[in-house]
Design a protein around this motif. Structure first.
Motif, PDB file in Angstrom:
ATOM      1  N   ARG A 102       0.740  -1.276   0.033  1.00 37.43           N
ATOM      2  CA  ARG A 102       0.056   0.002   0.037  1.00 37.43           C
ATOM      3  C   ARG A 102       0.871   1.334   0.042  1.00 37.43           C
ATOM      4  O   ARG A 102       1.935   1.286   0.769  1.00 37.43           O
ATOM      5  CB  ARG A 102      -1.010   0.028   1.306  1.00 37.43           C
ATOM      6  N   PRO A 103       0.627   1.987  -0.667  1.00 38.65           N
ATOM      7  CA  PRO A 103       1.415   3.277  -0.859  1.00 38.65           C
ATOM      8  C   PRO A 103       1.218   4.082   0.324  1.00 38.65           C
ATOM      9  O   PRO A 103       0.276   4.010   1.232  1.00 38.65           O
ATOM     10  CB  PRO A 103       1.018   4.175  -2.108  1.00 38.65           C
ATOM     11  N   THR A 104       2.069   5.074   0.573  1.00 36.40           N
ATOM     12  CA  THR A 104       2.013   5.934   1.738  1.00 36.40           C
ATOM     13  C   THR A 104       1.638   7.207   1.566  1.00 36.40           C
ATOM     14  O   THR A 104       1.842   7.719   0.441  1.00 36.40           O
ATOM     15  CB  THR A 104       3.303   5.968   2.806  1.00 36.40           C
ATOM     16  N   ARG A 105       1.150   7.914   2.354  1.00 36.59           N
ATOM     17  CA  ARG A 105       0.758   9.513   2.279  1.00 36.59           C
ATOM     18  C   ARG A 105       0.811  10.181   3.416  1.00 36.59           C
ATOM     19  O   ARG A 105       1.109   9.918   4.507  1.00 36.59           O
ATOM     20  CB  ARG A 105      -0.624   9.504   1.703  1.00 36.59           C
ATOM     21  N   ARG A 106       1.336  11.645   2.957  1.00 38.62           N
ATOM     22  CA  ARG A 106       1.430  12.549   4.012  1.00 38.62           C
ATOM     23  C   ARG A 106       0.408  13.481   4.178  1.00 38.62           C
ATOM     24  O   ARG A 106       0.238  14.114   5.218  1.00 38.62           O
ATOM     25  CB  ARG A 106       2.905  13.284   3.922  1.00 38.62           C
ATOM     26  N   VAL A 107      -0.070  13.873   2.760  1.00 34.50           N
ATOM     27  CA  VAL A 107      -1.374  14.970   2.777  1.00 34.50           C
ATOM     28  C   VAL A 107      -2.667  14.332   3.304  1.00 34.50           C
ATOM     29  O   VAL A 107      -2.918  13.195   3.105  1.00 34.50           O
ATOM     30  CB  VAL A 107      -1.373  15.219   1.080  1.00 34.50           C
ATOM     31  N   LEU A 109      -6.623  15.592   3.482  1.00 30.31           N
ATOM     32  CA  LEU A 109      -7.632  16.130   3.038  1.00 30.31           C
ATOM     33  C   LEU A 109      -8.508  16.968   4.053  1.00 30.31           C
ATOM     34  O   LEU A 109      -8.914  16.158   5.153  1.00 30.31           O
ATOM     35  CB  LEU A 109      -8.459  15.615   2.013  1.00 30.31           C
ATOM     36  N   PRO A 111     -12.385  17.739   3.884  1.00 31.77           N
ATOM     37  CA  PRO A 111     -13.620  17.688   3.278  1.00 31.77           C
ATOM     38  C   PRO A 111     -14.086  19.143   2.918  1.00 31.77           C
ATOM     39  O   PRO A 111     -13.924  20.430   3.789  1.00 31.77           O
ATOM     40  CB  PRO A 111     -14.612  16.956   4.130  1.00 31.77           C
TER      41      PRO A 111
ATOM     42  N   HIS B 217     -17.433  14.218  -4.527  1.00 32.62           N
ATOM     43  CA  HIS B 217     -16.402  15.688  -4.218  1.00 32.62           C
ATOM     44  C   HIS B 217     -15.633  15.890  -5.245  1.00 32.62           C
ATOM     45  O   HIS B 217     -15.373  17.078  -5.582  1.00 32.62           O
ATOM     46  CB  HIS B 217     -15.740  15.492  -2.897  1.00 32.62           C
ATOM     47  N   ARG B 232      -6.559   3.668  -5.124  1.00 33.14           N
ATOM     48  CA  ARG B 232      -5.774   3.742  -3.856  1.00 33.14           C
ATOM     49  C   ARG B 232      -5.786   5.050  -3.023  1.00 33.14           C
ATOM     50  O   ARG B 232      -5.956   5.059  -1.898  1.00 33.14           O
ATOM     51  CB  ARG B 232      -4.622   3.126  -3.907  1.00 33.14           C
ATOM     52  N   GLU B 235      -9.179   5.753  -1.683  1.00 28.04           N
ATOM     53  CA  GLU B 235      -9.117   5.029  -0.171  1.00 28.04           C
ATOM     54  C   GLU B 235      -8.698   6.030   0.880  1.00 28.04           C
ATOM     55  O   GLU B 235      -9.135   6.183   1.856  1.00 28.04           O
ATOM     56  CB  GLU B 235      -8.384   3.886  -0.045  1.00 28.04           C
ATOM     57  N   PHE B 236      -7.374   6.466   0.437  1.00 22.60           N
ATOM     58  CA  PHE B 236      -6.934   7.594   1.536  1.00 22.60           C
ATOM     59  C   PHE B 236      -7.834   8.656   1.636  1.00 22.60           C
ATOM     60  O   PHE B 236      -8.146   9.412   2.856  1.00 22.60           O
ATOM     61  CB  PHE B 236      -5.484   8.208   0.927  1.00 22.60           C
ATOM     62  N   GLU B 239     -10.535   8.061   3.941  1.00 26.80           N
ATOM     63  CA  GLU B 239     -10.306   8.011   5.382  1.00 26.80           C
ATOM     64  C   GLU B 239     -10.625   9.574   5.763  1.00 26.80           C
ATOM     65  O   GLU B 239     -10.452   9.825   7.337  1.00 26.80           O
ATOM     66  CB  GLU B 239      -8.853   7.916   5.718  1.00 26.80           C
ATOM     67  N   ASP B 240     -10.455  10.357   5.034  1.00 33.58           N
ATOM     68  CA  ASP B 240     -10.417  11.859   5.310  1.00 33.58           C
ATOM     69  C   ASP B 240     -11.969  12.392   5.330  1.00 33.58           C
ATOM     70  O   ASP B 240     -12.225  13.627   5.477  1.00 33.58           O
ATOM     71  CB  ASP B 240      -9.464  12.789   4.559  1.00 33.58           C
ATOM     72  N   GLY B 241     -12.896  11.736   4.672  1.00 33.32           N
ATOM     73  CA  GLY B 241     -14.165  12.105   4.547  1.00 33.32           C
ATOM     74  C   GLY B 241     -14.448  12.656   3.269  1.00 33.32           C
ATOM     75  O   GLY B 241     -15.320  13.269   3.054  1.00 33.32           O
ATOM     76  N   VAL B 242     -13.534  12.675   2.313  1.00 35.66           N
ATOM     77  CA  VAL B 242     -13.608  12.902   0.906  1.00 35.66           C
ATOM     78  C   VAL B 242     -14.025  11.782   0.005  1.00 35.66           C
ATOM     79  O   VAL B 242     -13.105  10.866  -0.125  1.00 35.66           O
ATOM     80  CB  VAL B 242     -12.277  13.735   0.381  1.00 35.66           C
ATOM     81  N   ALA B 325       0.700   9.380  -4.291  1.00 34.66           N
ATOM     82  CA  ALA B 325      -0.357   9.549  -3.644  1.00 34.66           C
ATOM     83  C   ALA B 325      -0.525  11.053  -3.228  1.00 34.66           C
ATOM     84  O   ALA B 325      -1.611  11.796  -3.382  1.00 34.66           O
ATOM     85  CB  ALA B 325      -0.609   8.777  -2.422  1.00 34.66           C
ATOM     86  N   ASP B 326       0.759  11.590  -2.724  1.00 41.11           N
ATOM     87  CA  ASP B 326       0.495  12.905  -2.041  1.00 41.11           C
ATOM     88  C   ASP B 326       0.382  14.091  -3.177  1.00 41.11           C
ATOM     89  O   ASP B 326      -0.356  14.999  -3.045  1.00 41.11           O
ATOM     90  CB  ASP B 326       1.706  13.395  -1.458  1.00 41.11           C
ATOM     91  N   LEU B 329      -3.268  13.935  -3.939  1.00 44.23           N
ATOM     92  CA  LEU B 329      -4.143  14.159  -2.834  1.00 44.23           C
ATOM     93  C   LEU B 329      -4.135  15.914  -2.949  1.00 44.23           C
ATOM     94  O   LEU B 329      -5.047  16.607  -2.552  1.00 44.23           O
ATOM     95  CB  LEU B 329      -3.750  13.820  -1.663  1.00 44.23           C
ATOM     96  N   VAL B 332      -6.169  17.409  -5.580  1.00 41.19           N
ATOM     97  CA  VAL B 332      -7.716  17.243  -5.037  1.00 41.19           C
ATOM     98  C   VAL B 332      -8.078  18.342  -4.128  1.00 41.19           C
ATOM     99  O   VAL B 332      -8.811  18.977  -4.082  1.00 41.19           O
ATOM    100  CB  VAL B 332      -7.760  15.689  -4.362  1.00 41.19           C
ATOM    101  N   GLN B 333      -7.013  18.568  -3.299  1.00 37.58           N
ATOM    102  CA  GLN B 333      -7.111  19.629  -2.034  1.00 37.58           C
ATOM    103  C   GLN B 333      -7.498  20.965  -2.829  1.00 37.58           C
ATOM    104  O   GLN B 333      -8.348  21.867  -2.339  1.00 37.58           O
ATOM    105  CB  GLN B 333      -6.037  19.639  -1.058  1.00 37.58           C
TER     106      GLN B 333
END
Lengths: 114, 338
Positions: A102-107, A109, A111, B217, B232, B235-236, B239-242, B325-326, B329, B332-333
């Protein structure tokens, strides 16, 4: 590198590479893998000693170690067979199979406020 | 290295789980069996069964008149396909890697794409050019290129790229059965991943996209290996509600403007994700289509997350080049905050 294609896979023999500076032979100090072991590309394979230094040779590919061609302490000439691998035919010949981690992330969001 | 697929020769169209290797192999087997005019050829596709084992076992099953090795000469491979097509055959040539399509661009652009037009319809080109494509497998130079924008720009060509095994099967059947030339881009990074789903007949028209994850969204638009990546990322985001929608474009020419617009209407925000460099990549075309057809539905400018305007980098630098992913994301932000 010599290759023998088989129906289910291929055997590849990795010869002692030219270790530079005109060195023509090397002594096998220690094998870091065993026959039958599955190893990844770039995994340390063997430690060799030349008249200049001791060097660790990484594996040129992933696969299963079929045969080691020299015992520890033995002197090998550059170009002599070092190790034979069985490489998985299904993995293809060029490149590596990507890992499915699974990739990692720091960002994180925020909503939207709707 | 993680899971290793069993040999594609064991692929069975009725089994419920396949790798993309196996699915494409099964599609070629179906196509060779159903139409004696279908021919498979290219470098190492015969005796060896392809460098990715995609054509494994086909020569043994269909003979070396229908599945055969060619010299290492891509222009010759595609030129051969043109001549065969003019004589009633249905060629499915393979160019071993994306970067080796460049020597064949003359044949692809000057002959394959326009022979039908030039001959006033007398010489259709039912050629499907199979092209292992994109990056992600730490291969050397010339083995990680993204050519979709180049070929989509050429009038007369259709371009598609599957994202999973079952869809690879359907898209290849559809591409080969079509009487127009199709460039079929196989995402190398996904060859080995197995996923459930029986191999079935095509169920969508040529040019149709599909929503592979619904969300409200923002829409991530992707194709090939980036679809899995976007799933994927979604999925992240969850987790943040988006809630991200993921649109698998599938066909890069023609682009599914209706499907794209419908998704934008639901979400109001679009992030296009592709491996190809930014400038003049398909992200620009998609952004243009969205603003032409769904301007009033947009809540933010269309974002692009892409490779960089540099030659595709050597293996160890791939993670820095490919959209991670970052980066997705953050884009998206940006749409959420606009």
């Amino acid at each position: 590198m010599s290759e023998t294609a088989g129906p289910g896979g291929a055997e590849r023999t990795f010869a002692l590479p030219d270790l530079g500076e005109g060195l023509v032979e090397a002594t096998v100090l220690e094998w870091l893998v065993r026959a039958g072991e599955h190893i990844e590309r770039n995994q340390p394979l063997v430690e060799l000693e030349t008249s200049k230094s001791a060097v660790e040779i990484p594996s040129p590919h992933s696969g299963t170690v079929a045969r080691l061609h020299a015992a520890e302490g033995e002197v090998l000439a550059v170009g002599a067979a070092l190790v034979t691998f069985e490489v998985e035919a299904s993995a293809g010949i060029v490149g590596t199979v990507p890992t499915e981690e699974r990739p990692t992330r720091r960002v994180r969001l925020r909503p939207p406020s709707e | 290295m993680t899971e290793l697929a069993t040999t594609p020769a064991s692929a069975d169209a009725t089994a419920s789980e396949h790798s993309m290797q196996q699915a494409i192999n099964a599609a070629l087997r179906t196509l060779l069996a159903e139409d004696p005019a279908t021919l498979v050829f290219g470098e190492d596709v015969g005796r060896l069964g392809g460098v990715f084992r995609v054509t494994d076992g086909l020569q043994a099953e269909f003979g070396d008149q229908r599945v055969f090795d060619t010299p290492l000469a891509e222009s010759g491979i595609v030129g051969l396909a043109v001549g065969l097509a003019m004589n009633g055959w249905r060629p499915v040539p393979e160019l071993q890697f994306d970067g080796f399509a460049y020597p064949a661009v003359d044949q692809i652009v000057n002959q394959v794409a326009r022979m039908h037009y030039r001959s006033r319809g007398a010489a259709p080109m039912p050629i499907t050019l199979r092209l292992p494509s994109f990056g992600g497998i730490q291969a050397p130079e010339h083995h990680g290129e993204s050519l979709e924008a180049l070929f989509a720009h050429v009038p007369g060509l259709k371009v598609c790229s599957p994202s999973d095994p079952a869809d690879a099967y359907r898209l290849l059947l559809q591409s080969v059965r079509a009487d127009d030339p199709v460039v079929y881009l196989e995402p190398k990074a996904r060859y080995w991943n197995r996923s459930p789903g029986a191999l079935t007949e095509p169920d969508l028209p040529i040019g149709a996209s599909r929503v592979v994850r619904e969300g409200r969204h923002a829409t991530l638009v992707a194709w090939g290996a980036m679809v899995h990546h976007c799933l994927r990322v979604a999925e992240f985001a969850a987790e943040d509600g988006v809630e991200l929608e993921v649109l698998d474009l599938r066909w890069l020419k023609p682009i599914d403007t209706a499907g794209l617009t419908a998704s934008v209407r639901r979400t109001g925000r679009v992030v296009v994700v592709h491996e190809a460099p930014l400038t003049a990549g398909l992200g620009g075309e998609i952004a243009a289509l969205v603003q032409e057809h769904a301007f009033r539905d947009l809540r933010a400018p269309v974002q692009r997350v892409t490779g960089f305007d540099v030659p595709y980098p050597a293996g160890p630098l791939e993670p820095q080049y490919l959209p991670n992913a970052d980066r997705v994301l953050l884009a998206v932000q940006r749409t959420l905050e606009f």
